[in-house]
Enzyme design. Structure first.
Site, mmCIF file in Angstrom:
data_model
loop_
_atom_site.group_PDB
_atom_site.id
_atom_site.type_symbol
_atom_site.label_atom_id
_atom_site.label_comp_id
_atom_site.label_asym_id
_atom_site.label_seq_id
_atom_site.Cartn_x
_atom_site.Cartn_y
_atom_site.Cartn_z
ATOM 1 N N LYS A 1 -2.389 -2.248 -10.219
ATOM 2 C CA LYS A 1 -0.975 -2.184 -10.556
ATOM 3 C C LYS A 1 -0.413 -3.589 -10.832
ATOM 4 C CE LYS A 1 -1.899 2.053 -9.869
ATOM 5 N NZ LYS A 1 -2.437 2.436 -8.618
ATOM 6 N N ARG B 1 -23.878 -7.560 -4.480
ATOM 7 C CA ARG B 1 -23.046 -6.624 -3.699
ATOM 8 C C ARG B 1 -22.419 -7.391 -2.529
ATOM 9 N NH1 ARG B 1 -25.551 -3.917 -0.070
ATOM 10 N NH2 ARG B 1 -27.252 -3.221 -1.410
ATOM 11 N N ASP C 1 0.419 -0.557 2.844
ATOM 12 C CA ASP C 1 0.059 -0.479 1.426
ATOM 13 C C ASP C 1 1.191 -1.166 0.659
ATOM 14 O OD1 ASP C 1 -0.312 0.235 -1.234
ATOM 15 O OD2 ASP C 1 -1.197 2.175 -0.740
HETATM 16 O O1 P1T Z 1 -5.817 3.845 -8.296
HETATM 17 P P1 P1T Z 1 -6.363 2.955 -7.225
HETATM 18 O O2 P1T Z 1 -6.553 1.540 -7.646
HETATM 19 O O3 P1T Z 1 -7.560 3.519 -6.522
HETATM 20 O O4 P1T Z 1 -5.194 2.849 -6.112
HETATM 21 C C1 P1T Z 1 -4.740 3.936 -5.381
HETATM 22 C C2 P1T Z 1 -3.329 3.732 -4.908
HETATM 23 C C3 P1T Z 1 -3.104 3.268 -3.620
HETATM 24 N N1 P1T Z 1 -1.864 3.065 -3.133
HETATM 25 C C4 P1T Z 1 -0.775 3.303 -3.897
HETATM 26 C C5 P1T Z 1 0.597 3.072 -3.327
HETATM 27 C C6 P1T Z 1 -0.923 3.766 -5.206
HETATM 28 O O5 P1T Z 1 0.188 3.983 -5.926
HETATM 29 C C7 P1T Z 1 -2.231 4.004 -5.727
HETATM 30 C C8 P1T Z 1 -2.440 4.522 -7.097
HETATM 31 N N2 P1T Z 1 -1.298 5.108 -7.670
HETATM 32 C C9 P1T Z 1 -1.217 5.645 -8.919
HETATM 33 C C10 P1T Z 1 -2.256 5.757 -9.759
HETATM 34 C C11 P1T Z 1 0.132 6.117 -9.293
HETATM 35 O O6 P1T Z 1 0.407 6.347 -10.485
HETATM 36 O O7 P1T Z 1 0.966 6.261 -8.398
#
Ligand code: P1T
Length: 379
Positions: free
Chosen positions: A195, A46, A170
């Site tokens: 992403k 962890r 972000d």
């Molecule tokens: O899904 P996750 O890895 O927890 O990330 C969240 C997140 C954070 N910031 C942005 C700008 C995001 O677009 C997302 C996740 N977004 C999608 C799943 C979507 O389809 O927009």
């Protein structure tokens, strides 16, 4: 080192124990100690994992920062930043952002006494007007999800710095290939590595990169104390995805520019949201702070009803109807009922997120085929 070299070499060298050229997946929960406290820098997985450490170093280099900190998802990374705050603190956030980020701020942290204000951050005066002595964090998402608004990172972070307010950008929609917020004055940059960084829609992962050592120590403390860490296989997949980040994003951006133009000329389309158009209100700022204009395109319909949008959403074949973005394959989504369903209708209508808005994550397929797919669905 230039970006295309960094993705392959920064923080990465052959494994010291075997010479393995690819970073091994250290699938272990613990590490042998010669005597209590006498170990090779790894005690418990962890707290530290060698696969994760390599990814953290690589991500720090890509974002032009000193410290990378990895998490089990983008939301886990954001949650760790929220844990820097105390009851009574306030956040100013963009009013157009990922629905899950809005949900975390309003449904989880408000009950712990952290209040979030959502403003149109492209207008810095709206941010300035909201700042008070309790403001401790500015949450910037640019380009925004899903309306593709552009926020001036340098100006907004500069304003925050004058007031001693922490900033986080972000950077999920841009990726570090297009934009590096730390070089523009941000304190923290966050990624949903699910992403563009992962890039193949096969992993959920999150990351934060910072420059300040004290801030990094606080975030490593939270990472270990709260424990939302990624597994080593997920770190391996993100490392592997990153090796082609520049090539994928380059191609996806080219495709997106063509698709945005096609949509703009289509009689059934009323509005196309894409910062690459000179008429986009954030075009000039995007030109300054981004390498290209990204591969996300949203559009609305002349017939502005959900039923009209649904016909398109279920009739594309190459664009898969799904949440998420940033993979090699193109996706089509309906923000109002999918990614942004947790935002109350009145709130989302204020920013133009209507029931007929469609969002595209443009992949790296052949643009002619993608356009033909949309053309048929629009018929
Ligand atoms: O899904 P996750 O890895 O927890 O990330 C969240 C997140 C954070 N910031 C942005 C700008 C995001 O677009 C997302 C996740 N977004 C999608 C799943 C979507 O389809 O927009």
């Amino acid at each position: 080192m230039k970006f295309g070299t960094k993705v392959i070499h920064a923080g990465i060298s052959p494994d010291p124990s075997t010479g393995a050229v690819m970073t091994p997946i250290y699938q272990t929960s613990t590490y042998a100690q010669a005597a209590p406290g006498k170990h090779k820098g790894y005690e418990y997985a962890r707290t530290q994992n060698p696969t994760r450490s390599v990814l953290e170093k690589n991500l720090a280099a890509l974002e032009e920062g000193h410290f990378g900190i990895c998490f089990s998802s983008g939301m886990a990374a954001m949650d760790s930043i929220m844990k820097l705050l105390n009851p009574g603190d306030e956040i100013i956030s963009t009013n157009d952002l990922y629905g899950g980020s809005y949900r975390l701020m309003t449904r989880i942290y408000e009950k712990f006494g952290v209040k979030s204000h959502f403003v149109h951050m492209s207008d810095i005066e709206e941010v300035r007007a909201r700042i008070n002595s309790r403001t401790k964090l500015l949450w910037i998402e640019t380009p925004t999800n899903p309306m593709l608004n552009i926020i001036d990172i340098e100006k907004t972070c500069g304003l925050a710095r004058q007031h001693g307010i922490l900033t986080c950008v972000d950077n999920t929609f841009a990726s570090p290939y297009l934009q590096t917020p730390l070089t523009l004055g941000a304190d923290m940059v966050l990624h949903s590595a699910t992403k563009y960084l992962g890039g193949h829609s096969d992993v959920v992962h999150g990351a934060i990169v910072v420059n300040d050592e004290k801030l990094a120590e606080q975030l490593y403390f939270i990472q270990n104390a709260a424990g939302a860490v990624p597994g080593p296989q997920d770190c391996f997949l993100v490392l592997r995805g990153i090796k082609t980040l520049h090539l994928r994003v380059e191609r996806a951006c080219q495709n997106a520019a063509r698709i945005a133009q096609f949509l703009k000329e289509h009689p059934k389309v009323s509005k196309v949201y894409y910062p690459g158009f000179p008429t986009h209100p954030g075009h000039e700022v995007a030109q300054q702070q981004m390498r290209h204009f990204g591969a996300m395109v949203s559009f609305d319909l002349v017939e502005d009803q959900y039923a009209a949008a649904e016909k398109i959403l279920i009739n594309t074949h190459l664009f898969t109807l799904a949440e998420s973005l940033g993979g090699v394959e193109s996706l089509i989504g309906h923000p109002a009922s999918m990614t942004h369903a947790s935002i109350p209708k009145a709130e989302r209508m204020k920013v133009g997120l209507t029931d007929s808005l469609i969002r595209l994550s443009v992949g790296i397929e052949d643009a002619d085929d993608l356009i033909a797919d949309l053309e048929k669905a629009l018929e």
